[in-house]
Every structure is written in structure tokens, then in C-alpha cells.
Scaffold this active site. Sequence first.
Site, PDB file in Angstrom:
ATOM      1  N   LEU A  82       0.825  -1.201   0.000  1.00 19.73           N
ATOM      2  CA  LEU A  82       0.000   0.000   0.000  1.00 19.73           C
ATOM      3  C   LEU A  82       0.866   1.261   0.000  1.00 19.73           C
ATOM      4  CD1 LEU A  82      -2.518  -1.458   2.572  1.00 19.73           C
ATOM      5  CD2 LEU A  82      -2.961  -1.024   0.141  1.00 19.73           C
ATOM      6  N   PRO A  83       0.299   2.403  -0.421  1.00 16.63           N
ATOM      7  CA  PRO A  83       1.114   3.602  -0.668  1.00 16.63           C
ATOM      8  C   PRO A  83       1.769   4.222   0.551  1.00 16.63           C
ATOM      9  CG  PRO A  83      -0.991   3.737  -1.819  1.00 16.63           C
ATOM     10  CD  PRO A  83      -1.090   2.578  -0.894  1.00 16.63           C
ATOM     11  N   LYS A  99      14.920   1.095   4.253  1.00 17.07           N
ATOM     12  CA  LYS A  99      14.386   1.463   2.939  1.00 17.07           C
ATOM     13  C   LYS A  99      14.298   2.975   2.797  1.00 17.07           C
ATOM     14  CE  LYS A  99      12.283   1.588  -1.003  1.00 17.07           C
ATOM     15  NZ  LYS A  99      10.906   1.145  -1.227  1.00 17.07           N
ATOM     16  N   LYS A 120       7.767  10.999  -0.278  1.00 17.43           N
ATOM     17  CA  LYS A 120       7.279  10.402   0.976  1.00 17.43           C
ATOM     18  C   LYS A 120       8.397   9.666   1.700  1.00 17.43           C
ATOM     19  CE  LYS A 120       5.252   6.512   0.644  1.00 17.43           C
ATOM     20  NZ  LYS A 120       5.885   5.412   1.366  1.00 17.43           N
TER      21      LYS A 120
END
Length: 313
Positions: free
Chosen positions: A79-80, A188, A257
Site C-alpha cells: 500500500l502507498p 528502505k 514520501k
Amino acid sequence: MSETYMRREPLRIGFIGLGMMGLPMLENLASHDAFHILAFDTQNAPFDKLATHPAWGTTLTRATALDEFASVEMVITMLPNSVITNAVIAGDADRAGLAGVLAPDSIVIDMGSSNPGETQKLAELLASAGSTLVDAPVSGAVAKARSGTLTIMAGGPDAACERARPVLEKMGTNIIRTGKVASAHAMKALNNYVYAAGLLAASEALLIASRLDLDLTRFAEVLNASSGRNVATETKLNQFIIPGTFAGGFALRLQAKDIATAAALQSLTGIDAPQLNLCNSVWADAISALEPGADNTEIFRFLQQRNEATADS
């Protein structure tokens, strides 16, 4: 011998999130008859494509609600962001999340690029319900998602990560254990910051080279044969930036993001990182200036437009 090959029955897996990355990841996973997969997304378009998959209707089917995942042993979310991931796992006042649906001893594998602090909270919530969270974000963009050659980081308890490994290996060729839960999401985010710093430096250097009327293709060759070489110079300059196609396969808003997530780790650790703050600021400005669907390579176009505006003022 891995659990997948010892089992007599196929592993029952849920897969939530069929976007640019999630759909090809699911397609690779569904190509193996060791799994029975229940897929969920709020959009119909991914299922129009999945209807042509050889496994469709047999070992690959569609879920229309989260409560259908009560029968699975493992759920992958792709999911985003953490807001959406939290809603799916924790639920809200109107709908139970996975934490209230899954059977005990289930594993949730969050393969999105979530916020490490939120990941830790979800891990605690799932643990209280008898399930385990593994954070397993990916690196490699859409091309490697399609070929099943992603690099996958995996954080969480050893036993859960080992149970997840045979599944992860069907989507990636390089599985890296990062340590405790939320460690993979932290790594990440930091990795994507380092990539962004290289892309920013390469874009700025390319702009200067352009103003000097240098051969840009030859300049990229020099960078890639010299100490300036990085992932951006090797895989983005000649391929997408110099020809002006800007189709690298990773959305600029998603990169922004990830950089913001990395920037937030400063307050958690007490580390001051000025270059990280610079990247965070530049990408935030680029989001405001470019169209919503802009590719991450369009950071070059943003810098170009900003310099042209400055020159005209």
C-alpha cells in the site's frame, strides 16, 4: 527444507494493494501452484488484467471485503503509505482491520514503504491479537517487480521471517534480513534518501553541463566511468533524463514520501543531517510544482524550470 515444500496443502495467502508495484508482484506469486491467493483492491482495473492470468479462478481469486481473509495464513500488503496501511491492519470505527480478522499465528507482511514508528505500533497491535508483522519493503521499481528480481528487506522475528522467505523469494532474488521489526522500513527510507541525493547531484551537474554546451551523453559516460558514478547516473541519465522521456517507473510523490520518512528519523535519533533536509525540501517543492503523476526523474525538469524562472526574473 522450507515450509513451502514440506506442506501437503497450498499456503493460503492474502494480497492487498494492486498498484504499479503490487500487481506485477502478485502476478509472479500467482504463477506458483504452491499458493492459493486471495487478492483485494478497491479498484476494478487490476482484476480486469488478472482475468487473463493462468491461475485466475483457480488458485487466484478476488476478495471483496477484509473479513474474507480470516481463512488465510499470511497476508501481504503493498500500500502507498502508513495511513492506508494502518487503516487496513488496525481498522477503524466502521470496519475491522486485519488485526481483528486474522486467525492466531498468522503473519502480515507489509511490503510498502511505511513509517518505521507506525510499523512498530502495528507490530504490537498484531502481537496482542496473536499474529506477527514482518516489514519487507522492496527496491527495484516496476521493471524488477515484473521480472521477479526485486531486492527485499525483511525485518521481524526470525521464525516469522523464515516462514515468509519462500513467499518473498517468488517476488525477489535478493532477500536481506535487516533485524528487528521496523528495521527494514527504516533502511528502505534511508536507502531512498541516498538514491535521491545521487539523483539530485546528477541532475544539477547535468544542468550545468547543458549550459556549457557539453555533450550530455558523453558526460554521462564520463560519470559512469569515474568516481561520480551512482545508480542515478547509471540507470536514469541516458535512459530517461537526457532523452526527456522521464519514465523511470517510480513516482516522484512516493520518493518524496520516503525522503520525508527518512528526514523524520533525525528527531528520533538526535542526528542533524543538513543534506537530508535539503533533499526533503527540494522534493517537497517539486511536488507542488509538477503534475501529480510526475516520475521521480522529473526532479531534473523541476530544477530546469526553477533555474529558467530565476533567469527570467
